[in-house]
Scaffold this active site. Structure first.
Site, PDB file in Angstrom:
ATOM      1  N   TRP A  71       0.880  -1.137   0.059  1.00  0.00           N
ATOM      2  CA  TRP A  71       0.146   0.308  -0.023  1.00  0.00           C
ATOM      3  C   TRP A  71       0.988   1.376   0.043  1.00  0.00           C
ATOM      4  O   TRP A  71       0.568   2.077  -0.803  1.00  0.00           O
ATOM      5  CB  TRP A  71      -0.726  -0.193   1.199  1.00  0.00           C
ATOM      6  N   ASP A 104       3.493   0.347  17.483  1.00  0.00           N
ATOM      7  CA  ASP A 104       2.014  -0.107  17.542  1.00  0.00           C
ATOM      8  C   ASP A 104       1.253   1.226  17.799  1.00  0.00           C
ATOM      9  O   ASP A 104       1.263   1.857  18.436  1.00  0.00           O
ATOM     10  CB  ASP A 104       2.145  -0.969  18.927  1.00  0.00           C
ATOM     11  N   LYS A 128     -10.044  -1.742   6.281  1.00  0.00           N
ATOM     12  CA  LYS A 128     -10.415  -3.308   6.184  1.00  0.00           C
ATOM     13  C   LYS A 128     -11.169  -3.758   7.278  1.00  0.00           C
ATOM     14  O   LYS A 128     -11.038  -3.719   8.143  1.00  0.00           O
ATOM     15  CB  LYS A 128      -9.211  -4.168   5.882  1.00  0.00           C
TER      16      LYS A 128
END
Ligand code: SAM
Length: 252
Positions: free
Chosen positions: A89, A131, A195
């Site tokens: 991406w 993260d 997603k």
């Protein structure tokens, strides 16, 4: 030792047509599931195209197809790619937002990718191992980007538990967290792409996105495998941090 795939390209199907599928022999030590996975990879036109066109994975075509339809990766855009490894991406975004300044006369964009895993460098993208759920991640991302983002996109998936219902809840929670992150870093008018897995628990998440964006579309791009419940939300026209409404009980 794993044996090399046994290509039987060109074998006749018996109906006068040539069976062009690549078949893989079950080798000692290779489970049936890995044989089927390998066979699917070798016969997947998107895997073949990704290799030919230099993308790090077939996932690149999902964002290409979504952007062909919704046009959010425009020259000059500042993009945050959450969960960017191995980098397909980011590769697409670098080209489309003109992060390398190769399209003369067009604005130069920025691409910032973060992932839990280390990612091999991509020219034109700024990649960090992070993260996104960690404390202060949103502030660090804005510092690295030099300001707010025009696009936050997420192809993140939680590690599979093997249980469909549990996996669905986990990905909904991940998308909600990604949306909350996007609310902190997006410029008003910005776009959020994520997603999701189709299933029952996403209704609230969809309602929350609808309250905070002008338009929310649910799309299954052709590159997304038809046997997967994966789809993507494309939320455009972020209404701005001042208007953020995470609570489903409040009037929208
Ligand atoms: C399907 S991959 C992304 C593929 C990518 N779009 C591409 O084109 O190469 C999903 C990624 O999300 C990452 N991820 C999952 N949870 C994350 C988190 N909390 N913070 C950052 N990355 C995360 C995983 O490490 C994994 O690399």
């Amino acid at each position: 030792m794993t044996k090399a795939p046994n290509s039987r390209e060109g074998k006749s199907s018996g109906r006068g047509q040539r069976d062009l599928r690549v078949r893989v022999k079950t080798a000692k030590g290779r489970k049936l599931s890995s044989k089927l996975w390998l066979e699917r990879q070798l016969n997947d036109p998107y895997v073949v195209r990704a290799k030919r066109e230099g993308y790090r994975g077939r996932a690149a075509f999902k964002i290409l197809e979504l952007d062909d339809k919704y046009r959010f990766l425009v020259p000059g855009a500042r993009v945050v790619d959450l969960g960017c490894a191995p980098g397909g991406w980011c590769q697409v975004a670098v080209g489309r937002v003109n992060a390398l300044g190769e399209k003369s006369g067009k604005a130069v964009g920025k691409v910032l990718g973060i992932d839990l895993q280390e990612v091999d460098p991509i020219a034109g993208a700024d990649i960090h191992q992070l993260d996104f759920l960690s404390d202060g991640a949103d502030g660090r991302v804005k510092d690295w980007l030099g300001g707010p983002a025009d696009v936050v996109m997420s192809d993140m998936a939680a590690a599979s538990s093997g249980h469909k219902g549990t996996d669905h809840l986990r990905i909904v929670a991940l998308v909600e967290a990604a949306a909350a992150f996007a609310f902190d870093v997006l410029e008003p008018g910005g776009t959020f792409v994520a997603k999701v897995l189709a299933g029952g628990a996403e209704t609230e998440m969809q309602a929350m996105l609808k309250r905070n964006f002008d338009k929310v579309a649910n799309v299954k791009p052709p590159a997304s495998r038809s046997d997967s419940s994966e789809k993507f939300v494309v939320a455009t026209g972020f209404r701005g941090r001042h208007a953020v409404d995470l609570d489903d009980d409040q009037p929208g």
